[in-house]
Write an enzyme that holds these catalytic residues in place. Structure first.
Site, PDB file in Angstrom:
ATOM      1  N   ALA A  42       0.691  -1.279   0.098  1.00 46.12           N
ATOM      2  CA  ALA A  42      -0.023  -0.090  -0.047  1.00 46.12           C
ATOM      3  C   ALA A  42       0.830   1.150  -0.060  1.00 46.12           C
ATOM      4  O   ALA A  42       1.940   1.097   0.618  1.00 46.12           O
ATOM      5  CB  ALA A  42      -1.038  -0.040   1.407  1.00 46.12           C
ATOM      6  N   GLY A  45       3.395   2.925   2.645  1.00 45.69           N
ATOM      7  CA  GLY A  45       4.346   2.021   3.418  1.00 45.69           C
ATOM      8  C   GLY A  45       3.983   1.654   4.917  1.00 45.69           C
ATOM      9  O   GLY A  45       2.627   1.918   5.404  1.00 45.69           O
ATOM     10  N   ALA A 118       9.510  -6.165  -6.775  1.00 41.09           N
ATOM     11  CA  ALA A 118      10.694  -5.993  -7.335  1.00 41.09           C
ATOM     12  C   ALA A 118      12.068  -6.713  -6.994  1.00 41.09           C
ATOM     13  O   ALA A 118      12.220  -6.967  -5.793  1.00 41.09           O
ATOM     14  CB  ALA A 118      11.153  -4.283  -7.560  1.00 41.09           C
ATOM     15  N   TYR A 189      10.879   1.744  22.208  1.00 39.69           N
ATOM     16  CA  TYR A 189       9.557   2.833  21.677  1.00 39.69           C
ATOM     17  C   TYR A 189       8.109   2.249  21.504  1.00 39.69           C
ATOM     18  O   TYR A 189       6.981   2.713  21.830  1.00 39.69           O
ATOM     19  CB  TYR A 189       9.987   3.827  20.760  1.00 39.69           C
ATOM     20  N   ILE A 190       8.481   1.105  20.553  1.00 45.54           N
ATOM     21  CA  ILE A 190       6.931   0.732  20.131  1.00 45.54           C
ATOM     22  C   ILE A 190       6.412  -0.075  21.372  1.00 45.54           C
ATOM     23  O   ILE A 190       5.081   0.177  21.705  1.00 45.54           O
ATOM     24  CB  ILE A 190       7.231  -0.576  18.934  1.00 45.54           C
ATOM     25  N   HIS A 466       2.757  33.813  25.541  1.00 46.02           N
ATOM     26  CA  HIS A 466       2.458  33.556  26.848  1.00 46.02           C
ATOM     27  C   HIS A 466       1.018  33.281  27.236  1.00 46.02           C
ATOM     28  O   HIS A 466       0.361  34.139  26.447  1.00 46.02           O
ATOM     29  CB  HIS A 466       2.891  34.550  28.150  1.00 46.02           C
TER      30      HIS A 466
END
Length: 490
Positions: A42, A45, A118, A189-190, A466
């Site tokens: 797709a 990616g 490919a 992190y995942i 601010h």
């Protein structure tokens, strides 16, 4: 009937339409090159379809529910009902909008789009196998090629993603019901991002990590607020353990974890110690998420036919211009190795396209940000104080705590800080680290400061609105100069 094989030619063949590949293709099209982009799955990616975008959508959605449920001190009392299938449907709508946009942008920039897989036939030829019965294949002759095939989740022995209770991150983000309990193997992190997502959905989450802390590679002061927030969410941690097997004792599954060896503590390959019944962990959960990292997808390309070399981990090594060892073949994104970041891949894709077009482009990692979308977020750019010192600088550090930020307090989210590292003699900004809500947005100012060669004085003298979180950046710079107003100076 099989469609007959045909041969076509192109200036630039791009293999893979993730953030690295489609950016390379679009940029090459803008530079008046004839471009062919091949994608087997797709457009967008893994990042757009199964990773960056869907995970951040789910993080945002679960944050909304969690904040509503825990806003009593603001005078808000709510107990939102979560429809996970509806949440996933919304997430999928965001993904579809972005991926269709990628396809339209490619076409608008003259990129020829091909669906298929490919492989290299030689250093100037690739064969494209089209998906679908009777679709056949074709041959493309190219002047230049850009490999952008990305990465895939790393499996661990005896935990197959084909088994329904065992999940990778893509499968976890597509669940249509909330599991009662979940083992997360890996506290990178995942693992940490998804552990927080499911904890906020009401899942009982247990994290198993072979190393001795969460988020390897990040300084302790950055990790501390994230670990505390995870504890507050009820996430249970077991450090120094490696998951070794699982089975189904009845309802749900039982995950077995054994003590990890010394190599794991050093960040190397995990070695499991000899089993000891007293030391092993047995976790009874509904599902298990395996999040121990990602590996480059380079083994599907028949790279040897083109003479392209990889290292022992399958990474295609490149220079600062994204060239492989074969001058006219480039590699960008995760397949080119760490850091595996979508924005790094996009930057490499632009560089590769510009080099092919004869532009004097090269990638400079000096101001490459890294972000972890945990709660709170972590963001870094440039050098740490230690790295600056080791590089021969005389670093000065400025820091501003979020508990002194009016905006952070009004958000009910004041855990964290902004830290700036600069060269003491001339004030040039060398690096920064932030742990804060919206750290992913705040880090851009400091990346720009490094890119432009800005000084502490430049940042400190820039008037910030601010009340905002971005004032913390200004105050950190002022703190390094010894003139902070809203925190004690060092």
């Amino acid at each position: 009937m099989v469609v007959g094989d045909v041969t076509t030619g192109t200036d630039v063949l791009v293999i893979g339409a993730g953030p690295a590949g489609y950016v390379a293709a679009i940029r090459a099209g803008q530079l008046d090159l004839d471009v062919t982009l091949v994608e087997k799955d797709a457009y967008g990616g893994t990042c757009l379809n199964h990773g960056c975008i869907p995970s951040k959508a789910m993080i945002t959605a679960t944050d909304v529910a969690h904040e509503a449920r825990h806003a009593e001190e603001m005078g808000i009392h709510a107990d939102p009902a979560i429809d996970l299938s509806g949440m996933v449907s919304w997430k999928d709508g965001v993904v579809d909008q972005l991926t269709s946009g990628v396809e339209k942008l490619c076409k608008a920039n003259g990129v020829n789009l091909l669906e298929g897989t490919a492989v290299f036939a030689d250093e100037h030829t690739a064969r494209i196998s089209h998906s679908g019965e009777g679709q056949g294949s074709e041959t493309i002759e190219f002047e230049h090629a850009i490999v952008a095939t990305g990465s895939r989740p790393i499996p661990i022995p005896d935990f197959s993603f084909d088994d329904e209770p065992i999940l990778n991150s893509r499968q976890a983000l597509a669940l249509d019901s909330v599991p009662d309990s979940l083992a997360v193997v890996g506290a990178g992190y995942i693992g940490m991002e998804l552990a927080s997502v499911f904890a906020k959905l009401g899942t009982e989450v247990t994290v198993v990590e072979a190393l001795d802390a969460i988020l390897p590679g990040y300084d302790d002061d950055l990790k501390r607020p994230v670990k505390q927030r995870a504890n507050d969410l009820g996430i249970d941690f077991h450090f120094g353990y490696a998951a070794t097997e699982w089975y189904e004792p009845g309802d749900g599954i039982r995950v077995i974890a054994e003590p990890a060896g010394d190599a794991a503590a050093d960040g190397g390959e995990v070695q499991v110690e000899e089993p000891d019944e007293d030391d092993r962990l047995e976790l009874d959960v509904e599902k298990a998420l395996i999040a121990v990292g990602r590996a480059p997808v380079s083994d599907t390309l028949e790279l040897e036919a083109a003479g392209v070399e990889t290292d022992e981990n399958g990474v295609i090594e490149t220079d600062s211009r994204a060239r492989t060892n074969v001058d006219h073949i480039f590699a960008v994104g995760d397949v080119a190795g760490e850091p595996m970041l979508a924005h790094k891949g996009s930057a490499e894709g632009q560089v590769a396209a510009e080099v092919i077009a004869g532009e004097p482009a090269a990638l400079d990692h000096q101001a490459m940000p890294a972000v972890v979308f945990t709660d709170p977020e972590i963001a870094t750019v440039g050098m740490t104080e230690t790295e600056a010192d080791e590089a021969g600088f005389d670093p000065v550090v400025g820091e501003f705590p979020l508990r002194a930020s009016g905006r952070a307090l009004t958000m009910g989210d004041s855990d964290g800080f902004v830290k700036i590292v600069a060269e003491e003699s001339d004030g040039y900004v060398l690096g920064a680290s932030i742990v804060a809500p919206e750290a992913s947005e705040l880090i851009a100012e400091l990346g720009l400061a490094i890119e432009l060669g800005a000084t502490l004085e430049d940042v400190a003298s820039t008037v910030h609105a601010h009340p905002t979180l971005s004032e913390s950046v200004m105050e950190a710079a002022e703190n390094a100069l010894g003139q902070a107003i809203h925190t004690l100076n060092r």
